[in-house]
Design a protein around this motif. Structure first.
Motif, PDB file in Angstrom:
ATOM      1  N   ASP A 621       0.879  -1.359  -0.246  1.00 42.30           N
ATOM      2  CA  ASP A 621      -0.017   0.229   0.402  1.00 42.30           C
ATOM      3  C   ASP A 621       0.990   1.548  -0.120  1.00 42.30           C
ATOM      4  O   ASP A 621       2.091   0.949   0.339  1.00 42.30           O
ATOM      5  CB  ASP A 621      -0.788  -0.004   1.132  1.00 42.30           C
ATOM      6  CG  ASP A 621      -1.813  -1.007   0.941  1.00 42.30           C
ATOM      7  OD1 ASP A 621      -2.595  -2.224   0.089  1.00 42.30           O
ATOM      8  OD2 ASP A 621      -2.495  -1.112   2.362  1.00 42.30           O
ATOM      9  N   GLY A 649      -8.569   3.087   5.208  1.00 40.49           N
ATOM     10  CA  GLY A 649      -9.867   2.520   6.716  1.00 40.49           C
ATOM     11  C   GLY A 649      -8.988   1.040   6.166  1.00 40.49           C
ATOM     12  O   GLY A 649      -7.866   1.130   6.175  1.00 40.49           O
ATOM     13  N   ALA A 650      -9.924   0.512   6.963  1.00 41.94           N
ATOM     14  CA  ALA A 650      -9.486  -0.904   7.832  1.00 41.94           C
ATOM     15  C   ALA A 650      -9.549  -2.003   6.791  1.00 41.94           C
ATOM     16  O   ALA A 650     -10.157  -2.198   6.083  1.00 41.94           O
ATOM     17  CB  ALA A 650     -10.401  -1.334   9.079  1.00 41.94           C
ATOM     18  N   GLY A 651      -8.128  -1.858   6.261  1.00 43.39           N
ATOM     19  CA  GLY A 651      -7.684  -2.770   5.356  1.00 43.39           C
ATOM     20  C   GLY A 651      -8.099  -2.679   4.055  1.00 43.39           C
ATOM     21  O   GLY A 651      -8.189  -3.697   2.999  1.00 43.39           O
ATOM     22  N   HIS A 652      -8.378  -1.104   4.013  1.00 43.41           N
ATOM     23  CA  HIS A 652      -8.394  -1.064   2.718  1.00 43.41           C
ATOM     24  C   HIS A 652      -6.964   0.262   2.256  1.00 43.41           C
ATOM     25  O   HIS A 652      -6.953   1.225   3.287  1.00 43.41           O
ATOM     26  CB  HIS A 652      -9.709  -0.234   2.138  1.00 43.41           C
ATOM     27  CG  HIS A 652     -10.308   0.293   1.129  1.00 43.41           C
ATOM     28  ND1 HIS A 652      -9.679   1.469   0.326  1.00 43.41           N
ATOM     29  CD2 HIS A 652     -11.076  -0.347   0.044  1.00 43.41           C
ATOM     30  CE1 HIS A 652     -10.501   1.579  -0.682  1.00 43.41           C
ATOM     31  NE2 HIS A 652     -10.940   0.544  -0.969  1.00 43.41           N
TER      32      HIS A 652
END
Length: 679
Positions: A621, A649-652
């Motif tokens: 990422d 965001g969480a996991g994104h």
């Protein structure tokens, strides 16, 4: 903090950098060595020029200018020697150089040997002292079995080819003056591309400048400026003069002299001029100083450069700076790289063809003026200061231990399971794309990540995106620019947003195979086979990228790799993002170029069909790339609409949501998968 200045030992054994070019064996090499030393000194570096003593009255050390000394070493008899006799001075020069370094407390950061004589003498001494050594040839010997001057300069002595091979293979880096010379060194002496750099010469545009009031009313003057020897082909210049319309009264000035090895050649030229009936219109000027040569060039109507072989062709650049159009032979090594749009580069050596080209310039004052302006414009962007800045960068890489084989070190020390370590260690990355906007859509997050980390990223695009669909209303009323000009401007803005330092177009220098005419790879077009898969357009034309010879594109990309010297190549994976035929072909071409140059090729994963990453890629990422990627996407306003951003965001990873010209909506995620292509 600025890096410390460099102290350079430049070795020019067989000819003093202060010798007048065009005399004896002095030529373009002398100019390059001296002018690059002067430019390096202006940048704050210091340069000691080492040469052989050729006279008993010459001082051992001479201050040339601030930051530059000329040091004369005793090596062989203290008199001029013919080039064919110079081998006898190599071993004594090595001894004298070793003694000088032992006797003086001069610390050199790098040794730069010019010509093979210098390299053979300096290589063992540099190794003994632990000093990195860079080798330049300025002229590469023709193979021993060559039957024509087309192959280059015949070896003047028995040790030359072996000496060139030794220095090419053992030096930390070979610095060539053109892509053509770099290719010759690689191919003839089996030197890896990672150990050959190209630093093109420059020109002093204050010394070489156009005349304030050009005199085009009198008889035209053709200028030939080089040593008088068969390799330089002044005989062709005389034949061209003889074929021109005699009523013009054109004259030919030969600015140069024959060296000792060709002492009888001047008489042969006089005999030829008499036989052709032009002896009264040929002036042998002799060697010219820089100031004299610049005056000759300003007064000349055309410069003829008929050499059989030139590693670069410095006089072409000097003539163009003087506003004088150049006519040259395309196959003469690096000449095509030294001549801009104002010149004429011919494929033929037929004197009638040359005379016709010359007449096109002499017969039309407006055409001459146009070519003169283009010539000057071409030269003004090629200064000695720019050349020296590049050379200093190359020196620093060698001093830091990166010049010897940065690509091999990176590739050898990187696991295919961890390609990110390869990218993280890269200083220069070349990304290969098919169209404008692919640099952002296919690789934007990773390129922004690299530039934010301090890497130099260079972009080459195969086509100009001529067939791209246009979003209605994306161009303002009254914008009459050709579509490719619009896309080029968009690409400039997007590249800037991503931090890309330079960009090129395949088929144009320096992304052009040496000696090849410029070529255009047109966008192949596409059609949507499915909502997510592209195919080739049904009306693809003969100039389309996918219909041009693959070998041409591979050769052009190899030439750019030689120029840029990247540590890594970055491009599409074998699916080509969404299957566009141009993308798939770029992958094929990049793979072939990577194999040919031994540069690692990092493939970037195509679009995800779902949220499940392909396990054959290593994923990362890059949320820090958000601003750069969004700005780059905004630049391509004729091709896509930016709908908004999605924050991480969480996991994104977050990303930028967009709508393509075909109506497809996508999230460009700030998550990239890469893998190292297996050779």
């Amino acid at each position: 903090m600025s890096p410390a200045p460099l102290h350079v030992a430049a070795i020019s054994l067989h000819t003093s950098p202060l010798a007048r070019p065009g005399s004896a064996d002095a030529g373009g090499m002398n100019v390059v060595v001296l002018e690059e030393a002067r430019a390096l000194a202006r940048l704050g570096h210091s340069v000691d020029l080492f040469t052989r003593r050729t006279g008993t009255a010459e001082p051992a050390v001479e201050d040339v200018s601030a930051g530059i000394r000329l040091i004369r070493l005793d090596a062989g008899p203290p008199r001029p020697l013919a080039k064919s006799d110079m081998e006898q001075a190599v071993a004594p020069f090595e001894v004298a150089l070793r003694a000088h370094l032992a006797a003086h407390d001069d610390h050199y950061d790098v040794v730069h040997a010019h010509h093979w004589f210098s390299g053979v003498a300096a290589l063992p001494v540099a190794r003994e002292h632990g000093i990195p050594i860079v080798q330049s040839f300025h002229s590469v010997a023709a193979p021993s079995d060559a039957s024509s001057l087309r192959a280059g300069e015949p070896a003047e002595s028995g040790g030359r080819i072996a000496g060139e091979r030794l220095t090419a293979q053992e030096a930390d880096l070979v610095v060539a003056v053109s892509e053509a010379e770099a290719r010759t060194v690689r191919e003839r002496y089996e030197v890896p591309a990672s150990r050959v750099a190209v630093v093109r010469p420059g020109v002093d545009t204050t010394v070489f400048h156009p005349a304030e009031r050009p005199d085009l009313d009198g008889p035209p003057t053709l200028l030939f400026a080089a040593r008088l020897q068969p390799l330089k082909a002044p005989d062709l210049a005389i034949e061209v003069l003889a074929r021109l319309d005699a009523t013009r009264g054109a004259r030919l000035v030969l600015a140069g002299a024959a060296s000792e090895d060709f002492a009888a050649y001047t008489d042969e030229l006089h005999d030829l001029a008499r036989a052709l009936g032009v002896q009264d219109r040929v002036d042998v000027h002799g060697p010219a100083s820089r100031e004299e040569l610049s005056e000759l060039m300003r007064r000349a109507t055309v410069l003829l450069l008929p050499s059989w072989s030139e590693t670069f062709g410095l006089v072409a650049l000097e003539a163009q700076a003087s506003g004088t159009p150049v006519i040259a032979w395309r196959s003469a090594g690096g000449v095509a790289e030294a001549v801009g749009d104002g010149g004429i580069v011919l494929d033929s050596r037929d004197a009638d063809v040359w005379a016709h080209a010359t007449e096109t310039i002499l017969s039309d004052a407006a055409e001459h003026g146009r070519r003169s302006r283009l010539a000057r414009e071409f030269a003004t962007h090629r200064t000695w200061d720019a050349s020296a800045e590049h050379l200093a960068e190359v020196y620093r890489e060698v001093v830091a231990g990166r010049g010897a084989a940065p690509r091999a070190v990176l590739a050898g020390g990187t696991s295919a399971d961890d390609p990110w370590s390869l990218l993280d260690g890269a200083r220069t990355v070349l990304t290969v794309q098919a169209h404008p906007d692919d640099e952002t859509l296919s690789t934007g997050p990773i390129l922004a990540h690299l530039t934010l980390g301090g890497a130099r990223v260079v972009l080459v695009t195969a086509t100009r995106g001529e067939e791209g669909e246009t979003i209605p209303g994306s161009r303002p009323d009254g914008d009459e620019r050709p579509f490719e000009a619009v896309r080029s401007a968009e690409l400039d803005a997007a590249s800037s947003a991503l931090g890309i330092s330079e960009r090129h177009t395949l088929g144009t220098p320096p992304a052009l195979a040496p000696g090849a005419p410029e070529r255009r790879y047109r966008d192949s077009g596409m059609r949507w086979v499915t909502p997510e898969l592209a195919g080739p357009a049904e009306d693809t034309g003969p100039d389309a990228f996918t219909r041009r010879p693959v070998e041409d594109a591979v050769a052009d990309l190899v030439a750019l790799i030689d120029h840029v010297r990247p540590d890594v190549l970055v491009s599409y994976d074998d699916d080509g993002t969404y299957g566009h035929p141009d993308h798939v072909l770029v992958h094929t071409i990049t793979s072939a170029a990577a194999d040919r140059t031994s540069v690692p090729f990092v493939e970037v994963a195509s679009y995800l069909d779902d949220d499940t990453p392909d396990p054959s890629f290593s994923w990362r990422d890059t949320p820090e790339a958000m601003e750069a990627v969004a700005a780059a996407l905004e630049a391509h306003r004729t091709q896509l609409d930016v709908l908004g951003r999605e924050e991480p965001g969480a996991g994104h990873p977050g990303g930028v949501r967009l709508r393509l010209s075909g109506g497809q909506e996508h999230l460009l995620p700030l998550r990239t998968g890469i893998r190292l292509r297996e050779a």
